[in-house]
Motif scaffolding. Structure first.
Motif, PDB file in Angstrom:
ATOM      1  N   LEU A  42      45.168  42.192  36.851  1.00 25.68           N
ATOM      2  CA  LEU A  42      45.385  41.101  37.796  1.00 25.68           C
ATOM      3  C   LEU A  42      46.298  41.542  38.927  1.00 25.68           C
ATOM      4  O   LEU A  42      47.319  42.201  38.694  1.00 25.68           O
ATOM      5  CB  LEU A  42      46.017  39.896  37.088  1.00 25.68           C
ATOM      6  N   ASN A  43      45.914  41.168  40.132  1.00 23.92           N
ATOM      7  CA  ASN A  43      46.751  41.413  41.320  1.00 23.92           C
ATOM      8  C   ASN A  43      47.418  40.091  41.707  1.00 23.92           C
ATOM      9  O   ASN A  43      46.733  39.122  42.059  1.00 23.92           O
ATOM     10  CB  ASN A  43      45.902  41.929  42.478  1.00 23.92           C
ATOM     11  N   ILE A  44      48.732  40.075  41.637  1.00 24.45           N
ATOM     12  CA  ILE A  44      49.490  38.837  41.808  1.00 24.45           C
ATOM     13  C   ILE A  44      50.438  38.931  43.003  1.00 24.45           C
ATOM     14  O   ILE A  44      51.143  39.929  43.177  1.00 24.45           O
ATOM     15  CB  ILE A  44      50.326  38.527  40.544  1.00 24.45           C
ATOM     16  N   TYR A  77      51.884  43.618  41.036  1.00 25.61           N
ATOM     17  CA  TYR A  77      52.511  42.683  41.966  1.00 25.61           C
ATOM     18  C   TYR A  77      52.289  43.227  43.372  1.00 25.61           C
ATOM     19  O   TYR A  77      53.037  44.065  43.868  1.00 25.61           O
ATOM     20  CB  TYR A  77      53.997  42.522  41.649  1.00 25.61           C
ATOM     21  N   VAL A  78      51.211  42.755  44.007  1.00 29.95           N
ATOM     22  CA  VAL A  78      50.807  43.307  45.301  1.00 29.95           C
ATOM     23  C   VAL A  78      51.677  42.784  46.437  1.00 29.95           C
ATOM     24  O   VAL A  78      51.684  43.359  47.528  1.00 29.95           O
ATOM     25  CB  VAL A  78      49.319  43.012  45.577  1.00 29.95           C
ATOM     26  N   TYR A  79      52.390  41.676  46.183  1.00 35.48           N
ATOM     27  CA  TYR A  79      53.316  41.143  47.185  1.00 35.48           C
ATOM     28  C   TYR A  79      54.372  40.312  46.473  1.00 35.48           C
ATOM     29  O   TYR A  79      54.062  39.533  45.566  1.00 35.48           O
ATOM     30  CB  TYR A  79      52.590  40.275  48.216  1.00 35.48           C
ATOM     31  N   GLN A  95      44.810  44.174  50.989  1.00 31.37           N
ATOM     32  CA  GLN A  95      44.898  44.286  49.539  1.00 31.37           C
ATOM     33  C   GLN A  95      44.223  43.095  48.850  1.00 31.37           C
ATOM     34  O   GLN A  95      44.225  41.992  49.375  1.00 31.37           O
ATOM     35  CB  GLN A  95      46.359  44.344  49.091  1.00 31.37           C
ATOM     36  N   ASP A  96      43.661  43.359  47.679  1.00 30.30           N
ATOM     37  CA  ASP A  96      43.068  42.286  46.891  1.00 30.30           C
ATOM     38  C   ASP A  96      44.167  41.475  46.207  1.00 30.30           C
ATOM     39  O   ASP A  96      45.187  42.035  45.791  1.00 30.30           O
ATOM     40  CB  ASP A  96      42.140  42.868  45.817  1.00 30.30           C
ATOM     41  N   LYS A 146      38.309  30.254  45.018  1.00 31.75           N
ATOM     42  CA  LYS A 146      38.325  31.539  44.304  1.00 31.75           C
ATOM     43  C   LYS A 146      39.695  32.216  44.347  1.00 31.75           C
ATOM     44  O   LYS A 146      39.855  33.328  43.838  1.00 31.75           O
ATOM     45  CB  LYS A 146      37.273  32.467  44.918  1.00 31.75           C
ATOM     46  N   LEU A 147      40.651  31.558  44.980  1.00 31.12           N
ATOM     47  CA  LEU A 147      42.008  32.105  45.051  1.00 31.12           C
ATOM     48  C   LEU A 147      43.000  31.031  44.599  1.00 31.12           C
ATOM     49  O   LEU A 147      43.429  30.190  45.398  1.00 31.12           O
ATOM     50  CB  LEU A 147      42.349  32.558  46.480  1.00 31.12           C
TER      51      LEU A 147
END
Length: 325
Positions: free
Chosen positions: A160-162, A194-196, A219-220, A248-249
């Motif tokens: 998961l990208n959070i 943790y993309v952000y 980034q996804d 979807k988000l």
């Protein structure tokens, strides 16, 4: 003999006067009919949740015949310190701290006045049974409920990208909610990226600006977890401007504000965590009333036996139950 009797009468009169003076200066006995005066200093009255909290406290005080003076520190710890120092007529102080790390200074400035801390919890070492207490909701629960929603939505996904939008760095809710978010996500066994992650300071405009900047990186992101609804609203606004499909988000907040609930009803926000401002405001006044009367808070609903905390539960709100709020 007459001189001796007169001396005894004088001594007895003096003792009575001293006893009456001591009773008056002790600040106790308010439950016997004396008017209770409370000063509430709120960290930032422009914040929706904290404004609702102060309003609920005001209504609860009015119903109980308690005098409540509300002051707005406008985000300044220095201003808040001066407000507490000048609260000479207050029997009890209710304090929504600008900075959770300043609790000890606030206590020193309050002298012997009890303090009911709300909204931002001091470290437990600065609380004292039935003297310096905290009324609020357990921030760890809010973070756990947000993480649970995300994990349920992506049960079949291993990675998961959070993105996490945090409140003020000095606020206990920021630390508690974020810590619990991460602990619950990482305990799932999934790979969490943790993309952000940054402080948007509870602000809608700041969160919107930050999310637009993040989207430019390409980034996804699978879910956006925000420490409050105001920031979640900002993320939704930015996502709409960029034509993202919000179905979807998942965007998640905390507080169940009117704006947050409206977005959930419209399918633009996935989840919020109801933090009952009304319940917290009411319980803070009840706790202050107990302390003013020299009584323990442990008889209140949600109070811990240690006399330090009164908890008002969080609740998860989604499209399934939003109409209840």
């Amino acid at each position: 003999m007459k001189k001796k009797a007169s001396l005894i009468i004088c001594l007895l009169t003096l003792c009575c006067l001293l006893a009456a003076g001591c009773s008056k200066s002790s600040g106790k006995g308010k439950s016997s009919g004396g008017k209770i005066n409370i000063m509430l200093t709120v960290s930032d009255g422009s914040d929706t949740f904290r404004a609702n909290l102060a309003d609920a406290a005001g209504k609860a005080a009015e119903e109980k015949g308690i005098t409540l003076e509300v002051k707005d520190a406008k985000g300044s710890s220095e201003t808040q310190m001066n407000q507490i120092k000048e609260a000479k007529d207050a029997d009890v102080i209710i304090c929504a701290l600008c900075d959770a790390g300043t609790a000890q200074q606030m206590e020193a400035l309050a002298g012997d006045k009890p303090i009911v801390f709300i909204n931002s919890a001091p470290e437990e070492e600065y609380l004292q049974k039935d003297q310096y207490v905290y009324v609020g909701s357990d921030e760890a629960v809010a973070g756990e409920l947000q993480a649970k929603y995300v994990l349920d939505q992506y049960a079949s996904k291993d990675t998961l990208n959070i993105a996490i939008f945090k409140g003020e760095s000095t606020h206990s809710a920021t630390k508690g909610r974020t810590r619990a978010n991460k602990a619950a996500l990482e305990a799932s066994g999934k790979t969490i990226n943790y993309v952000y992650e940054d402080y948007a300071d509870w602000s809608t405009d700041t969160a919107a600006k930050m999310f637009r900047q993040f989207l430019r990186t390409g980034q996804d992101v699978d879910a956006v977890i925000c420490n409050n609804d105001s920031m979640a609203v900002g993320v939704v606004q930015a996502a709409e401007q960029e034509k993202l499909d919000l179905s979807k988000l998942p965007v998640l907040g905390v507080d169940a504000t009117a704006d947050g609930l409206d977005l959930i009803k419209k399918g633009k926000m996935a989840c919020t965590i109801f933090q009952p401002a009304k319940g917290q405001g009411e319980e803070a006044v009840l706790a202050a009333q107990k302390l003013a009367a020299g009584e323990s808070i442990t008889s209140l609903s949600g109070a811990e036996k240690n006399g330090l905390y009164v908890w008002v539960p969080f609740e998860q709100v989604t499209s399934d139950n939003v109409t209840q709020y």
